[in-house]
Design an enzyme around this catalytic site. Structure first.
Site, PDB file in Angstrom:
ATOM      1  N   ARG A   1       0.754  -1.173  -0.072  1.00 23.49           N
ATOM      2  CA  ARG A   1      -0.238   0.083  -0.040  1.00 23.49           C
ATOM      3  C   ARG A   1       0.793   1.239  -0.060  1.00 23.49           C
ATOM      4  NH1 ARG A   1      -3.228  -2.790   4.065  1.00 23.49           N
ATOM      5  NH2 ARG A   1      -4.473  -3.813   2.893  1.00 23.49           N
TER       6      ARG A   1
ATOM      7  N   LYS B   1       2.814  11.359 -11.039  1.00 27.32           N
ATOM      8  CA  LYS B   1       2.279  10.458 -11.919  1.00 27.32           C
ATOM      9  C   LYS B   1       3.010   9.237 -12.072  1.00 27.32           C
ATOM     10  CE  LYS B   1      -0.853  13.445 -14.661  1.00 27.32           C
ATOM     11  NZ  LYS B   1      -1.369  13.660 -15.933  1.00 27.32           N
TER      12      LYS B   1
ATOM     13  N   GLU C   1       8.621  18.729 -24.356  1.00 27.03           N
ATOM     14  CA  GLU C   1       7.990  19.329 -23.163  1.00 27.03           C
ATOM     15  C   GLU C   1       8.501  20.323 -22.487  1.00 27.03           C
ATOM     16  OE1 GLU C   1       5.477  17.515 -22.050  1.00 27.03           O
ATOM     17  OE2 GLU C   1       5.613  15.504 -22.826  1.00 27.03           O
TER      18      GLU C   1
ATOM     19  N   LYS D   1       6.760  23.205 -14.450  1.00 24.66           N
ATOM     20  CA  LYS D   1       5.867  22.144 -14.044  1.00 24.66           C
ATOM     21  C   LYS D   1       5.509  22.295 -12.616  1.00 24.66           C
ATOM     22  CE  LYS D   1       4.708  17.501 -14.443  1.00 24.66           C
ATOM     23  NZ  LYS D   1       4.608  16.155 -15.251  1.00 24.66           N
TER      24      LYS D   1
ATOM     25  N   GLU E   1      -4.837  16.908 -10.505  1.00 23.61           N
ATOM     26  CA  GLU E   1      -5.257  17.182 -11.890  1.00 23.61           C
ATOM     27  C   GLU E   1      -6.950  17.268 -11.852  1.00 23.61           C
ATOM     28  OE1 GLU E   1      -4.308  13.904 -14.729  1.00 23.61           O
ATOM     29  OE2 GLU E   1      -3.884  15.902 -16.122  1.00 23.61           O
TER      30      GLU E   1
ATOM     31  N   ARG F   1      -3.829  21.695 -13.469  1.00 24.38           N
ATOM     32  CA  ARG F   1      -2.884  20.524 -13.839  1.00 24.38           C
ATOM     33  C   ARG F   1      -2.972  20.306 -15.520  1.00 24.38           C
ATOM     34  NH1 ARG F   1       0.231  16.134 -10.425  1.00 24.38           N
ATOM     35  NH2 ARG F   1       1.232  15.175 -12.313  1.00 24.38           N
TER      36      ARG F   1
ATOM     37  N   ASN G   1      -1.558  19.140 -20.332  1.00 28.31           N
ATOM     38  CA  ASN G   1      -1.865  18.387 -21.430  1.00 28.31           C
ATOM     39  C   ASN G   1      -1.674  19.190 -22.793  1.00 28.31           C
ATOM     40  OD1 ASN G   1      -2.420  15.946 -19.969  1.00 28.31           O
ATOM     41  ND2 ASN G   1      -3.952  17.029 -19.037  1.00 28.31           N
TER      42      ASN G   1
ATOM     43  N   HIS H   1      -1.098  17.397 -26.188  1.00 26.51           N
ATOM     44  CA  HIS H   1      -1.321  16.035 -25.683  1.00 26.51           C
ATOM     45  C   HIS H   1      -2.553  15.354 -26.066  1.00 26.51           C
ATOM     46  CE1 HIS H   1       2.280  16.687 -23.536  1.00 26.51           C
ATOM     47  NE2 HIS H   1       2.569  15.537 -23.176  1.00 26.51           N
TER      48      HIS H   1
ATOM     49  N   HIS I   1      -1.465  12.609 -28.154  1.00 27.30           N
ATOM     50  CA  HIS I   1      -1.817  10.838 -27.840  1.00 27.30           C
ATOM     51  C   HIS I   1      -2.483  10.082 -28.867  1.00 27.30           C
ATOM     52  CE1 HIS I   1      -1.188  11.748 -23.294  1.00 27.30           C
ATOM     53  NE2 HIS I   1       0.028  11.296 -23.716  1.00 27.30           N
TER      54      HIS I   1
ATOM     55  N   HIS J   1       7.155  10.424 -28.382  1.00 22.89           N
ATOM     56  CA  HIS J   1       6.150  11.266 -27.853  1.00 22.89           C
ATOM     57  C   HIS J   1       6.310  12.877 -28.028  1.00 22.89           C
ATOM     58  CE1 HIS J   1       3.364  12.086 -24.301  1.00 22.89           C
ATOM     59  NE2 HIS J   1       4.413  12.953 -24.149  1.00 22.89           N
TER      60      HIS J   1
END
Lengths: 358, 358
Positions: free
Chosen positions: A122, A143, A185, A227, A237, A241, A245, A248, A252, A265
């Site tokens: 956990r 993330k 980025e 960032k 998010e 946040r 994206n 993105h 994506h 990417h």
């Protein structure tokens, strides 16, 4: 050595060090964090491992017993199978709740080792040691995750690292396409933060090889700061946040439809950035001179028209299934002007027209 | 209907309703939580599903589109395979970040559905609808997870439910051994909180059938309150939350060594509770009249001597590998007196002697 940056997070502040050759001082720099811990497991991939695992293990060895796990290199490693293998290895090596994970590698290693740390008993602490330019983005913000056959990063958790140790020397051996991917980025961070940062990048970086110099430390620090400022305000998010994206949503979709690996990417994100500018223009939110922005990006080697070969219908379907979309509506980041991103649901018709250059 | 209890957690307060037949009002009671959501996925097992899935689906249907996932019943369901299947199902059914999971079942369903919710797209909300007495414990506090072949609950996350809906009527069809298993956690909550609660249980519950009456709502509410008070103070188990492991260090070891399923969880915990009292006595921290405590528990049908058939050496080895242990030292909850638990590292020799009744 004082940290280069300090980031606030829900699980306390954490330090970021950026510097040449600091991998060899890892144990010493992290001394306080390692204190009282039982064991360290360094997770890396074969490629990075063959270059740095011995050195990094030696840097930790005076402070804690060191175990290692070496995974295959590449995006396919972010799988259930490798995730389960990593947990098994940790149990076999006797890691307990006082143990700590070190993710030594690019974004793939950071994501899977971070997710493993998030869910082992956990949640146990972990350290990010990024070795690619792209990972300057993914290593900050907490993330973590793995891919599902039905979608990238569909399984994961928010789990903040206890520290980020960024040795800029590990970047030097990267091929140009990896620099280009990571630099996307940085470009994104500039566009969503302020014009001066955009100008700085345009001035200092006219070819990818301009990145491979001492100035990388300052550019990296500045990019990480953008960032960090955003994730500090919105760790999970729910709001700002989402600005990260930028580029993105289409990015994506391109990656997915071209097949992961067909483009990097960052290359896909740059196409997404330009697309987002065009959509902002189409909605009369902005008056971007897209051709002029495109020019610089083309000179840096980004394949800015690669999406034109793909089925627009399929790209749109994929965008609808994006994690950020809801109820089948496409939501994306628009950019009325530099430093002023906004998130909006965009009508399918508008997306279609912009994709078709109408 | 006002919630029976309200629990504080790091992700905000959440309500708990305890009452007869409230499963049929699920949608109405949770109206505010469901508002703005896109879809609900009810996760259950075949046994519980055949009894209640239709009713519960109907209770949600006026508020949101309902999807269902029915897993096999039993502890084996807390596996990687079922976890992955559940994620696949959620993706196939088009669940997005605005979707919500409902865990309808006992602890196994709560644990796996909760872990799935914790990690689906890095975390979506979930509701606990426990249907066993044992789950009154596991449904509160945010522990979720699955088993690993090398250990129970070794993989998981802390993820707080948005609400707990506890229909006491769903308990009525449980076999006695399930009541006995769940009642053990109630006994544990009493011993670690206050003598009056212990006396109340001894007075009101002289046989398992005494539980199957209207008084169960009050006993349950009181037991949940003990748990809630502790987890509110220590969500991530760094301090007082460890008290909830009273009886669990030996308990888990017995379960593991006898083979899961050889005893119920609660039966093993009761043996662990008595063992912990004996260790407290051996360390001269307490003067428990263990025989007298044992008498009541025996009358309730707990097999208090079942551990005697197991290898003490193996039990000790397993206890050393417990999640709460560190560096191979056995840490367990001792009980100098009712309501005053403490956590301590106990020497192996002492454990050996108490196991051998020396």
């Amino acid at each position: 050595m004082e940290p280069t940056l300090t980031i606030r997070s829900s699980s306390g502040e954490y330090p970021i060090w950026v510097g040449a050759n600091i991998r060899k001082q890892a144990g010493m720099l992290l001394k306080d964090i390692l204190s009282g811990k039982s064991k360290v497991l360094i997770v890396t991939d074969r490629k990075v491992g063959s270059a740095y695992l011995t050195e990094v293990s030696e840097a930790f060895a005076p402070f804690l017993p060191v175990e290692t796990a070496v995974l295959p290199a590449g995006e396919e490693t972010k799988s259930f199978t490798q995730y389960e293998n990593l947990l098994t290895k940790a149990l076999e090596k006797g890691l307990d709740r006082q143990s700590i994970i070190v993710a030594l590698g690019g974004g793939v290693i950071g994501d899977i080792a971070g997710f493993m740390a998030a869910t082992y008993m956990r949640g146990i602490p972990f350290i990010q040691m990024p070795t690619t330019l792209l990972a300057h983005d993914s290593s900050v913000g907490g993330k973590t995750g793995i891919n599902h056959p039905l979608g990238k990063n569909m399984v994961g958790a928010f789990h903040q690292p206890k520290a980020v140790l960024y040795d800029t020397n590990t970047l030097l051996t990267l091929p140009d396409e990896e620099w280009r991917s990571g630099f996307a980025e940085m470009i994104k961070h500039a566009y969503i933060s302020n014009q001066e940062f955009v100008e700085l990048l345009k001035k200092k970086v006219q070819s990818i090889s301009d990145l491979k110099s001492d100035q990388i430390k300052d550019l990296l620090t500045r990019s990480i700061q953008v960032k960090a400022d955003i994730v500090q305000d919105d760790e999970k998010e729910s709001g700002v946040r989402g600005y990260l994206n930028f580029g993105h949503t289409l990015g994506h979709a391109i990656e997915k439809n071209i097949g992961y690996g067909g483009l990097t990417h960052g290359e896909a994100v740059v196409i997404g950035i330009l697309f987002s500018m065009k959509v902002s223009n189409a909605l009369q939110l902005s008056a971007w001179d897209v051709e002029s922005e495109e020019k610089w990006l083309k000179e840096l080697g980004y394949p800015v028209n690669k999406h034109k070969d793909l089925s627009h219908k399929e790209l749109i379907e994929t965008m609808k299934k994006d994690k950020k979309s809801s109820k089948g509506q496409i939501r994306m980041v628009l950019l009325p002007e530099t430093g002023k991103p906004m998130i909006a649901a965009v009508e399918e018709k508008v997306i279609q027209n912009v994709l078709a250059d109408k």
